[in-house]
Write a protein that holds these residues in place. Structure first.
Motif, PDB file in Angstrom:
ATOM      1  N   PHE A  10       0.841  -1.111  -0.054  1.00 53.53           N
ATOM      2  CA  PHE A  10      -0.085  -0.015  -0.039  1.00 53.53           C
ATOM      3  C   PHE A  10       0.954   1.246   0.042  1.00 53.53           C
ATOM      4  CE2 PHE A  10      -2.207  -3.379   2.419  1.00 53.53           C
ATOM      5  CZ  PHE A  10      -3.589  -3.352   1.476  1.00 53.53           C
ATOM      6  N   TYR A  11       0.504   2.380  -0.662  1.00 52.54           N
ATOM      7  CA  TYR A  11       1.121   3.548  -0.775  1.00 52.54           C
ATOM      8  C   TYR A  11       0.254   4.605  -0.088  1.00 52.54           C
ATOM      9  CZ  TYR A  11       4.268   0.975  -3.947  1.00 52.54           C
ATOM     10  OH  TYR A  11       5.143   0.015  -4.247  1.00 52.54           O
ATOM     11  N   PRO A  12       0.575   4.946   1.054  1.00 61.42           N
ATOM     12  CA  PRO A  12      -0.050   5.996   1.902  1.00 61.42           C
ATOM     13  C   PRO A  12      -0.381   7.341   1.003  1.00 61.42           C
ATOM     14  CG  PRO A  12       1.217   4.872   3.313  1.00 61.42           C
ATOM     15  CD  PRO A  12       1.835   4.634   1.874  1.00 61.42           C
ATOM     16  N   THR A  13      -1.431   7.959   0.929  1.00 65.88           N
ATOM     17  CA  THR A  13      -1.622   9.364   0.397  1.00 65.88           C
ATOM     18  C   THR A  13      -0.577  10.214   1.504  1.00 65.88           C
ATOM     19  OG1 THR A  13      -3.441   9.179  -0.185  1.00 65.88           O
ATOM     20  CG2 THR A  13      -2.768  11.268  -0.142  1.00 65.88           C
ATOM     21  N   THR A  14       0.492  10.840   0.611  1.00 70.88           N
ATOM     22  CA  THR A  14       1.318  11.688   1.653  1.00 70.88           C
ATOM     23  C   THR A  14       1.611  13.105   0.914  1.00 70.88           C
ATOM     24  OG1 THR A  14       2.583   9.538   2.159  1.00 70.88           O
ATOM     25  CG2 THR A  14       3.757  11.697   2.457  1.00 70.88           C
ATOM     26  N   GLU A  15       1.302  14.049   1.667  1.00 70.36           N
ATOM     27  CA  GLU A  15       1.264  15.389   1.174  1.00 70.36           C
ATOM     28  C   GLU A  15       2.791  15.686   0.392  1.00 70.36           C
ATOM     29  OE1 GLU A  15       0.785  20.124   2.511  1.00 70.36           O
ATOM     30  OE2 GLU A  15       0.013  18.548   3.568  1.00 70.36           O
ATOM     31  N   GLY A  16       2.507  16.239  -0.668  1.00 67.92           N
ATOM     32  CA  GLY A  16       3.765  16.462  -1.580  1.00 67.92           C
ATOM     33  C   GLY A  16       4.677  15.368  -2.157  1.00 67.92           C
ATOM     34  N   ALA A  17       4.201  14.292  -1.947  1.00 68.21           N
ATOM     35  CA  ALA A  17       4.787  13.058  -2.500  1.00 68.21           C
ATOM     36  C   ALA A  17       4.491  12.814  -4.071  1.00 68.21           C
ATOM     37  CB  ALA A  17       4.480  11.745  -1.715  1.00 68.21           C
ATOM     38  N   THR A  18       5.123  11.986  -4.664  1.00 67.15           N
ATOM     39  CA  THR A  18       5.171  11.734  -6.211  1.00 67.15           C
ATOM     40  C   THR A  18       4.518  10.370  -6.183  1.00 67.15           C
ATOM     41  OG1 THR A  18       7.286  11.602  -6.566  1.00 67.15           O
ATOM     42  CG2 THR A  18       6.218  13.752  -6.892  1.00 67.15           C
ATOM     43  N   PHE A  19       3.582   9.940  -7.207  1.00 65.68           N
ATOM     44  CA  PHE A  19       3.570   8.629  -7.430  1.00 65.68           C
ATOM     45  C   PHE A  19       3.208   8.575  -8.958  1.00 65.68           C
ATOM     46  CE2 PHE A  19       1.636   4.553  -8.041  1.00 65.68           C
ATOM     47  CZ  PHE A  19       2.216   3.789  -7.246  1.00 65.68           C
TER      48      PHE A  19
ATOM     49  N   LYS B 139      -5.500   1.810  -8.067  1.00 67.13           N
ATOM     50  CA  LYS B 139      -5.518   3.018  -8.246  1.00 67.13           C
ATOM     51  C   LYS B 139      -6.445   3.775  -7.346  1.00 67.13           C
ATOM     52  CE  LYS B 139      -4.470   6.979 -11.432  1.00 67.13           C
ATOM     53  NZ  LYS B 139      -4.771   7.238 -12.877  1.00 67.13           N
ATOM     54  N   GLY B 140      -5.981   4.424  -6.060  1.00 70.02           N
ATOM     55  CA  GLY B 140      -6.814   5.228  -5.221  1.00 70.02           C
ATOM     56  C   GLY B 140      -7.863   6.337  -5.576  1.00 70.02           C
ATOM     57  N   ILE B 141      -9.003   6.245  -5.411  1.00 69.22           N
ATOM     58  CA  ILE B 141      -9.819   7.275  -5.833  1.00 69.22           C
ATOM     59  C   ILE B 141     -10.019   8.245  -4.521  1.00 69.22           C
ATOM     60  CG2 ILE B 141     -11.963   7.625  -6.588  1.00 69.22           C
ATOM     61  CD1 ILE B 141     -12.036   5.290  -8.479  1.00 69.22           C
ATOM     62  N   ASP B 142     -10.514   7.415  -3.372  1.00 67.05           N
ATOM     63  CA  ASP B 142     -10.711   7.884  -2.075  1.00 67.05           C
ATOM     64  C   ASP B 142     -10.325   7.202  -1.063  1.00 67.05           C
ATOM     65  OD1 ASP B 142     -11.851   9.784  -0.403  1.00 67.05           O
ATOM     66  OD2 ASP B 142     -13.963   8.917  -0.485  1.00 67.05           O
ATOM     67  N   GLY B 143      -9.752   7.651  -0.034  1.00 58.46           N
ATOM     68  CA  GLY B 143      -9.335   6.860   1.043  1.00 58.46           C
ATOM     69  C   GLY B 143      -7.734   6.968   1.496  1.00 58.46           C
ATOM     70  N   PRO B 144      -7.205   6.444   2.023  1.00 55.18           N
ATOM     71  CA  PRO B 144      -5.844   6.711   2.702  1.00 55.18           C
ATOM     72  C   PRO B 144      -4.786   6.400   1.760  1.00 55.18           C
ATOM     73  CG  PRO B 144      -6.758   4.895   3.683  1.00 55.18           C
ATOM     74  CD  PRO B 144      -7.810   5.134   2.937  1.00 55.18           C
ATOM     75  N   TYR B 145      -5.075   5.587   0.614  1.00 60.58           N
ATOM     76  CA  TYR B 145      -4.026   5.067  -0.072  1.00 60.58           C
ATOM     77  C   TYR B 145      -4.184   5.356  -1.584  1.00 60.58           C
ATOM     78  CZ  TYR B 145      -3.403   2.185   3.837  1.00 60.58           C
ATOM     79  OH  TYR B 145      -3.472   1.324   5.008  1.00 60.58           O
TER      80      TYR B 145
ATOM     81  N   ASN C   2      11.697   5.140  -8.917  1.00 57.16           N
ATOM     82  CA  ASN C   2      11.541   5.492 -10.383  1.00 57.16           C
ATOM     83  C   ASN C   2       9.992   5.848 -10.339  1.00 57.16           C
ATOM     84  OD1 ASN C   2      14.249   4.886 -11.476  1.00 57.16           O
ATOM     85  ND2 ASN C   2      13.669   2.814 -11.681  1.00 57.16           N
ATOM     86  N   TYR C   3       9.356   5.616  -9.736  1.00 55.73           N
ATOM     87  CA  TYR C   3       7.908   6.092  -9.597  1.00 55.73           C
ATOM     88  C   TYR C   3       7.203   6.467  -8.451  1.00 55.73           C
ATOM     89  CZ  TYR C   3       6.891   1.442  -7.175  1.00 55.73           C
ATOM     90  OH  TYR C   3       6.719   0.637  -6.170  1.00 55.73           O
ATOM     91  N   THR C   4       7.835   6.462  -7.296  1.00 58.16           N
ATOM     92  CA  THR C   4       7.203   7.188  -5.888  1.00 58.16           C
ATOM     93  C   THR C   4       8.239   7.631  -4.962  1.00 58.16           C
ATOM     94  OG1 THR C   4       5.704   6.891  -4.462  1.00 58.16           O
ATOM     95  CG2 THR C   4       6.924   5.226  -4.634  1.00 58.16           C
ATOM     96  N   SER C   5       7.963   8.818  -4.213  1.00 59.77           N
ATOM     97  CA  SER C   5       8.751   9.109  -3.059  1.00 59.77           C
ATOM     98  C   SER C   5       7.895   8.727  -1.765  1.00 59.77           C
ATOM     99  CB  SER C   5       8.825  10.740  -3.213  1.00 59.77           C
ATOM    100  OG  SER C   5       7.604  11.343  -3.059  1.00 59.77           O
ATOM    101  N   ILE C   6       6.874   7.922  -1.974  1.00 59.18           N
ATOM    102  CA  ILE C   6       6.051   7.419  -0.896  1.00 59.18           C
ATOM    103  C   ILE C   6       6.805   5.974  -0.027  1.00 59.18           C
ATOM    104  CG2 ILE C   6       3.991   6.347  -0.087  1.00 59.18           C
ATOM    105  CD1 ILE C   6       2.656   8.162  -2.344  1.00 59.18           C
ATOM    106  N   THR C   7       7.064   6.007   1.017  1.00 57.95           N
ATOM    107  CA  THR C   7       7.283   4.822   1.544  1.00 57.95           C
ATOM    108  C   THR C   7       6.177   3.782   1.857  1.00 57.95           C
ATOM    109  OG1 THR C   7       9.003   5.885   2.899  1.00 57.95           O
ATOM    110  CG2 THR C   7       8.313   3.892   3.656  1.00 57.95           C
ATOM    111  N   PRO C   8       6.316   2.688   1.086  1.00 60.24           N
ATOM    112  CA  PRO C   8       5.244   1.941   1.007  1.00 60.24           C
ATOM    113  C   PRO C   8       4.913   0.970   2.190  1.00 60.24           C
ATOM    114  CG  PRO C   8       6.988   0.723  -0.040  1.00 60.24           C
ATOM    115  CD  PRO C   8       7.353   2.105   0.404  1.00 60.24           C
TER     116      PRO C   8
END
Length: 95
Positions: free
Chosen positions: A7-16, A42-48, A80-86
């Motif tokens: 899971f990739y949590p929604t994180t302010e300022g992060a890229t995906f 692909k998250g639409i609404d929620g924490p990921y 190569n695709y995200t700055s989010i810690t999974p």
């Protein structure tokens, strides 16, 4: 059966980069671990913002995959695709 979910949590300022994830990263995982495929969210609404679910025959199969030589390449590809810690969860599929 065992499900390995990432899971990739929604994180302010992060890229995906969803396209890279779908077209390059997840296929790399599937090939490296010898799987038949994976389910990508692909998250639409929620924490990921995204998630992926891999299915393995057993916990031993998961452990073997994680210990395979190509897993280092899989982990290195995350940048190569995200700055989010999974967040990773291993689950037993009960139904």
């Amino acid at each position: 059966m065992i499900r390995l979910s990432v899971f990739y949590p929604t994180t302010e300022g992060a890229t995906f980069d969803h396209d890279y994830y779908r077209d390059k990263h997840v296929p790399l995982c599937v090939k490296t671990w010898g799987l038949d495929g994976a389910q990508i969210d692909k998250g639409i609404d929620g924490p990921y913002v995204a998630a992926v679910h891999f299915q393995f025959e057993s916990l031993e199969a998961v452990q073997s995959a994680m210990g395979s030589p190509g897993t280092g390449d899989v982990l290195a590809d995350v940048a190569n695709y995200t700055s989010i810690t999974p967040v990773v969860q291993t689950s037993e599929i009960v139904d």
